[in-house]
Design an enzyme around this catalytic site. Structure first.
Site, PDB file in Angstrom:
ATOM      1  N   LYS A  39      -5.729  -9.621   6.380  1.00 22.77           N
ATOM      2  CA  LYS A  39      -5.582  -8.584   7.419  1.00 22.77           C
ATOM      3  C   LYS A  39      -4.917  -7.331   6.831  1.00 22.77           C
ATOM      4  O   LYS A  39      -4.264  -7.399   5.776  1.00 22.77           O
ATOM      5  CB  LYS A  39      -4.739  -9.142   8.569  1.00 22.77           C
ATOM      6  CG  LYS A  39      -3.347  -9.565   8.146  1.00 22.77           C
ATOM      7  CD  LYS A  39      -2.621 -10.335   9.256  1.00 22.77           C
ATOM      8  CE  LYS A  39      -1.243 -10.770   8.776  1.00 22.77           C
ATOM      9  NZ  LYS A  39      -0.556 -11.599   9.785  1.00 22.77           N
ATOM     10  N   TYR A 271      14.132  18.709   0.534  1.00 20.52           N
ATOM     11  CA  TYR A 271      14.503  19.137   1.890  1.00 20.52           C
ATOM     12  C   TYR A 271      15.904  18.691   2.286  1.00 20.52           C
ATOM     13  O   TYR A 271      16.266  17.534   2.108  1.00 20.52           O
ATOM     14  CB  TYR A 271      13.526  18.550   2.909  1.00 20.52           C
ATOM     15  CG  TYR A 271      12.118  19.089   2.823  1.00 20.52           C
ATOM     16  CD1 TYR A 271      11.870  20.459   2.763  1.00 20.52           C
ATOM     17  CD2 TYR A 271      11.035  18.218   2.834  1.00 20.52           C
ATOM     18  CE1 TYR A 271      10.569  20.936   2.699  1.00 20.52           C
ATOM     19  CE2 TYR A 271       9.732  18.690   2.780  1.00 20.52           C
ATOM     20  CZ  TYR A 271       9.502  20.052   2.709  1.00 20.52           C
ATOM     21  OH  TYR A 271       8.226  20.518   2.657  1.00 20.52           O
TER      22      TYR A 271
HETATM   23  C1  LIG Z   1      -0.179 -12.739   8.991  1.00 17.88           C
HETATM   24  C2  LIG Z   1      -0.484 -14.099   9.423  1.00 17.88           C
HETATM   25  C3  LIG Z   1      -0.465 -15.170   8.518  1.00 17.88           C
HETATM   26  C4  LIG Z   1       0.029 -15.038   7.097  1.00 17.88           C
HETATM   27  O1  LIG Z   1       1.429 -14.910   7.129  1.00 17.88           O
HETATM   28  P1  LIG Z   1       2.277 -14.781   5.765  1.00 17.88           P
HETATM   29  O2  LIG Z   1       3.691 -14.849   6.204  1.00 17.88           O
HETATM   30  O3  LIG Z   1       1.916 -13.454   5.177  1.00 17.88           O
HETATM   31  O4  LIG Z   1       1.855 -15.909   4.919  1.00 17.88           O
HETATM   32  C5  LIG Z   1      -0.881 -16.406   8.970  1.00 17.88           C
HETATM   33  N1  LIG Z   1      -1.264 -16.580  10.242  1.00 17.88           N
HETATM   34  C6  LIG Z   1      -1.258 -15.582  11.153  1.00 17.88           C
HETATM   35  C7  LIG Z   1      -1.658 -15.846  12.540  1.00 17.88           C
HETATM   36  C8  LIG Z   1      -0.861 -14.324  10.777  1.00 17.88           C
HETATM   37  O5  LIG Z   1      -0.855 -13.333  11.683  1.00 17.88           O
END
Ligand SMILES: *Cc1c(COP(=O)(O)O)cnc(C)c1O
Length: 386
Positions: A39, A271
């Site tokens: 993702k 800045y």
């Molecule tokens: C992001 C996510 C994962 C992976 O989590 P990590 O902590 O990066 O291993 C697994 N399952 C779901 C539903 C997630 O949203």
């Protein structure tokens, strides 16, 4: 000068490291299938190449949050099982059915929409029922579970859906011994047993994220879903470094200095003039800023390796650039500034940036912006790489 050095800023993605991380994680959960979580553009690493590399290293499932991400993977020709879990009403259910996605359902509205899409498409939709076992985020509560399970079984009897999975997600798997872990496992087992008792026959039951995969074998069930660990970052820095877990960071973020100049004492830098030179010195201009995902919260604190030494962001991170005090050293314009990487050339890591910016390394890599080209190296599995 190699071809990548010509970039203003670049994120080098070492796919051999990613493949090795997948193999290392699989060794922690040898009896479970492996879902590579990609993702958010593979946590900033580039979704399609990372998904392909993970599949090459033995993943058989790929997971995304949104259906758009999963559909983009299919459109790119990624085969195998693709699961996505973050749906909203009116989502692309029909496209999901036609692309053979495994679609997560957390409530009645979603089951109604996916069933309608399956009827229109004239195909069976793959559905995974998500249980909220105590995360308190997405997922169906234990109280609403019987109604959802019953409706899913009716849709299955009509041939509209096939319930391919029962699953959940942890709240505190990165804190070993946290009482919520055992509590969630108990609720998960009960909710799975209830659904199976009613006649659901899932292919996979799963709850383990990276920390579950690495540290909690009792959470592996039929499939594990690691994300951050695949990218070589420790999910629990207090528990272990990447090396402790057999992992290697995949991303190296670096830039070419845009300018090096001599300046006098007392010069206000960037800045707000929050940094003032204490003596005559040299300044290096790093051409990357919050428009590239460099956290503005790292103003005055972010570490950068330039000409063999750690320097610190001098003054504010701006949209496109920030400055480091080179203390009189005179690397040429174009010299490499490494913000973070695996750490074995002496460079800082994403974890160092997380500490500097008051966040977690997940955010440091994921926020690297679309203006930063991803340069993939070691794309092909080498003979003998295993
Ligand atoms: C992001 C996510 C994962 C992976 O989590 P990590 O902590 O990066 O291993 C697994 N399952 C779901 C539903 C997630 O949203």
């Amino acid at each position: 000068m190699n071809e990548t050095a010509a970039h203003r800023v670049r994120a080098e993605i070492d796919l051999a490291a990613l493949r090795a991380n997948v193999r290392s994680l699989r060794a922690h959960a040898p009896d479970a299938a492996f879902m590579a979580v990609v993702k958010a553009d593979a946590y900033g690493h580039g979704m399609v190449p990372c998904a392909r590399a993970a599949l090459e290293a033995g993943a058989t499932w790929v997971g995304t949050a949104t259906p758009e991400e999963a559909l983009a993977l299919r459109a790119a020709g990624v085969e195998g099982r693709l699961m996505c879990w973050l749906w909203t009403p009116g989502g692309p259910w029909r496209e999901g059915v036609e692309a053979d996605l495994d679609m997560s359902v957390s409530g009645m509205w979603a089951l109604t929409e996916v069933t309608a899409a399956a009827r229109e498409a004239g195909r069976t939709a793959r559905v995974q029922l998500k249980a909220d076992t105590g995360l308190g985020r997405n997922g169906c509560t234990p109280a609403d579970w019987p109604e959802l399970v019953a409706a899913a079984l009716r849709a299955e009897a009509e041939g509209l859906v096939r319930v391919t999975g029962l699953w959940s997600h942890f709240a505190c798997a990165d804190e070993p011994g946290h009482p919520s872990i055992a509590a969630q496992l108990t609720v998960f087992r009960e909710m799975v047993a209830y659904a199976e008792g009613q006649g659901v026959r899932p292919e996979v039951r799963h709850i383990a994220n990276s920390p579950g995969t690495l540290t909690l074998p009792e959470t592996h069930f039929d499939l594990v879903r690691p994300g951050i660990a695949m990218y070589g970052i420790s999910p629990s820095p207090e528990v272990g470094t990447p090396a402790d877990f057999g992992l290697r960071p995949v991303m190296t973020l670096s830039a070419s200095l845009a300018l090096v100049k001599h300046v006098p004492a007392g010069l206000g830098v960037s800045y707000g003039h929050h940094y003032v030179t204490s003596g005559e010195t040299t300044l290096g201009l790093v051409p990357a800023g919050y428009g590239d995902g460099i956290p503005r919260h790292a103003s005055g604190t972010g570490p950068v390796l330039v000409a063999g030494k750690w320097r610190t962001v001098a003054g504010r991170v701006a949209m496109d650039q920030f400055v480091v005090d080179l203390g009189g050293d005179e690397p040429p314009a174009g010299a490499e500034a490494v913000l973070f990487g695996p750490g074995d050339r002496g460079e800082p890591t994403a974890e160092d940036w997380a500490r500097a910016a008051g966040t977690i390394a997940y955010e440091i890599v994921t926020r690297v912006g679309s203006r930063v080209p991803r340069v993939f190296v070691n794309e092909r599995t080498q003979p003998g790489e295993m």
